[in-house]
Scaffold this motif. Sequence first.
Motif, mmCIF file in Angstrom:
data_model
loop_
_atom_site.group_PDB
_atom_site.id
_atom_site.type_symbol
_atom_site.label_atom_id
_atom_site.label_comp_id
_atom_site.label_asym_id
_atom_site.label_seq_id
_atom_site.Cartn_x
_atom_site.Cartn_y
_atom_site.Cartn_z
ATOM 1 N N UNK A 68 0.891 -1.280 0.061
ATOM 2 C CA UNK A 68 -0.076 -0.054 -0.152
ATOM 3 C C UNK A 68 1.058 1.343 0.107
ATOM 4 N N UNK A 69 0.417 2.128 -0.748
ATOM 5 C CA UNK A 69 1.214 3.452 -0.886
ATOM 6 C C UNK A 69 0.496 4.436 0.286
ATOM 7 N N UNK A 70 1.450 4.395 1.302
ATOM 8 C CA UNK A 70 0.881 5.445 2.385
ATOM 9 C C UNK A 70 2.085 6.329 2.677
ATOM 10 N N UNK A 71 1.492 7.224 3.697
ATOM 11 C CA UNK A 71 2.592 8.176 3.997
ATOM 12 C C UNK A 71 3.872 7.390 4.630
ATOM 13 N N UNK A 72 3.706 6.349 5.527
ATOM 14 C CA UNK A 72 4.766 5.721 6.059
ATOM 15 C C UNK A 72 5.657 5.403 4.816
ATOM 16 N N UNK A 73 5.063 4.599 3.823
ATOM 17 C CA UNK A 73 5.790 4.112 2.882
ATOM 18 C C UNK A 73 6.581 5.255 1.927
ATOM 19 N N UNK A 74 5.934 6.365 1.692
ATOM 20 C CA UNK A 74 6.556 7.677 1.008
ATOM 21 C C UNK A 74 7.807 8.059 1.842
ATOM 22 N N UNK A 75 7.498 8.255 3.247
ATOM 23 C CA UNK A 75 8.537 8.601 4.280
ATOM 24 C C UNK A 75 9.609 7.718 4.191
ATOM 25 N N UNK A 76 9.307 6.534 4.200
ATOM 26 C CA UNK A 76 10.457 5.631 4.236
ATOM 27 C C UNK A 76 11.480 5.538 3.060
ATOM 28 N N UNK A 77 10.774 5.905 1.777
ATOM 29 C CA UNK A 77 11.678 6.226 0.575
ATOM 30 C C UNK A 77 12.820 7.089 0.665
ATOM 31 N N UNK A 78 12.224 8.314 1.203
ATOM 32 C CA UNK A 78 12.991 9.502 1.476
ATOM 33 C C UNK A 78 13.633 9.584 2.786
#
Length: 82
Positions: A68-78
């Motif tokens: 799932x693409x959520x804030x936690x995933x996006x934050x982990x990418x950056x």
Amino acid sequence: MPLYVKDPQVDALADELAALTRSTKTEAVRQALQNEITREKGKADLVEQSVAFVRQLKQRAGSGPGQPVDKALIDSLYGEGR
């Protein structure tokens, strides 16, 4: 129609191939050209190569649901959220 080759390197390559195949220079050139034509005709065109590539990617990715693409995933990418 005769074919005249004025390039010494091409002449040397034809001589070498003729010696390796134990044939005449003419036969060596004929066979080399035929082999190259066959190889080129056997290549898939760019569209076919692209379609095959996409199919391979889809196969490797599987058909199940992705992450799932959520804030936690996006934050982990950056590297954020630590």
